[in-house]
Design a protein around this motif. Structure first.
Motif, PDB file in Angstrom:
ATOM      1  N   PRO A  24      84.894 -10.259  29.189  1.00 55.66           N
ATOM      2  CA  PRO A  24      84.439 -11.639  28.939  1.00 55.66           C
ATOM      3  C   PRO A  24      84.431 -12.450  30.234  1.00 55.66           C
ATOM      4  O   PRO A  24      85.330 -12.325  31.059  1.00 55.66           O
TER       5      PRO A  24
ATOM      6  N   GLY B 247      82.057 -19.944  24.091  1.00 56.97           N
ATOM      7  CA  GLY B 247      82.660 -19.137  23.044  1.00 56.97           C
ATOM      8  C   GLY B 247      82.811 -19.921  21.754  1.00 56.97           C
ATOM      9  O   GLY B 247      83.022 -19.356  20.702  1.00 56.97           O
TER      10      GLY B 247
ATOM     11  N   ARG C 143      82.298 -13.809  16.306  1.00 53.92           N
ATOM     12  CA  ARG C 143      83.487 -13.124  16.809  1.00 53.92           C
ATOM     13  C   ARG C 143      83.456 -11.665  16.387  1.00 53.92           C
ATOM     14  O   ARG C 143      82.976 -11.324  15.332  1.00 53.92           O
TER      15      ARG C 143
ATOM     16  N   ARG D 246      87.485 -11.683  19.238  1.00 55.74           N
ATOM     17  CA  ARG D 246      86.947 -12.210  20.504  1.00 55.74           C
ATOM     18  C   ARG D 246      85.546 -12.760  20.273  1.00 55.74           C
ATOM     19  O   ARG D 246      84.747 -12.158  19.561  1.00 55.74           O
TER      20      ARG D 246
ATOM     21  N   VAL E 241      80.130  -7.491  27.032  1.00 59.51           N
ATOM     22  CA  VAL E 241      80.622  -8.863  26.877  1.00 59.51           C
ATOM     23  C   VAL E 241      81.930  -8.919  26.110  1.00 59.51           C
ATOM     24  O   VAL E 241      82.713  -9.850  26.284  1.00 59.51           O
ATOM     25  N   TRP E 242      82.201  -7.922  25.288  1.00 64.78           N
ATOM     26  CA  TRP E 242      83.467  -7.917  24.564  1.00 64.78           C
ATOM     27  C   TRP E 242      84.604  -7.433  25.458  1.00 64.78           C
ATOM     28  O   TRP E 242      85.678  -8.009  25.467  1.00 64.78           O
TER      29      TRP E 242
ATOM     30  N   VAL F  90      81.687 -13.386  20.954  1.00 67.33           N
ATOM     31  CA  VAL F  90      80.618 -12.582  21.554  1.00 67.33           C
ATOM     32  C   VAL F  90      79.426 -13.503  21.794  1.00 67.33           C
ATOM     33  O   VAL F  90      78.701 -13.839  20.862  1.00 67.33           O
TER      34      VAL F  90
END
Length: 179
Positions: free
Chosen positions: A53, A3, A8, A12, A49-50, A14
């Protein structure tokens, strides 16, 4: 991917590599390469994926390019030599090939390195890993076509292969353990 350095979205990270893989899976599932499917795959990948995670997992695997190239070259050579040895015994019809069960000691305590070694040994014609004893750092191998001191020859071959695998894919701690 941890990450760090990833773009982001709403706070978050991505991981773009995961989005790309999910997009490829999406396209394979649809079976049609079109702009709409690519955009749909990218959108689906971003959402997955968001919303979901993955945790950061350290596999204990590091790739050292020069050592990995050396490993691959020598492993290819071992494949050829092993294939010829098995073919020689297969074409000799006068007697069956010598077969032995051999226990070998490992120097590395890393489970990841043991798995890589087990896969490499099982890929070589004439050898098969029958048992793995992680606590004792031992492998039990079925060895075909070797004559002479099979125990010593097999131990030397496994030790060399283990050293090349740890040099190519091991952490610094794995490499120190072998020194």
């Amino acid at each position: 991917m941890s990450g760090r350095g990833a773009p982001r979205l709403l706070g978050r990270p991505v991981p773009l590599s995961q989005v790309a893989w999910l997009t490829v899976v999406w396209l394979l599932l649809w079976g049609d390469l079109s702009v709409g499917n690519v955009l749909g795959g990218l959108l689906a990948g971003l959402i997955v994926v968001w919303l979901l995670p993955l945790p950061v997992v350290d596999t204990g695997l590091r790739i050292h390019p020069v050592a990995a190239l050396i490993f691959l070259i020598r492993f290819a050579r071992d494949l050829v030599v092993s294939s010829f040895r098995v073919a020689f015994w297969a074409l000799r019809l006068d007697r069956p090939p010598p077969v032995q069960i051999v226990e070998v000691r490992l120097r590395s305590s890393s489970e990841v390195m043991t798995v890589l070694l087990t896969v490499a040994l099982s890929a070589l014609p004439g050898s098969l890993v029958l048992e793995v004893h992680l606590g004792e750092r031992e492998l039990v191998l079925h060895v075909l076509g070797l004559t002479g001191d099979v125990q010593a020859l097999t131990q030397q071959d496994v030790t060399r292969l283990e050293s090349r695998i740890v040099a190519a894919f091991g952490t610094h701690a794995d490499q120190e353990e072998l020194r």
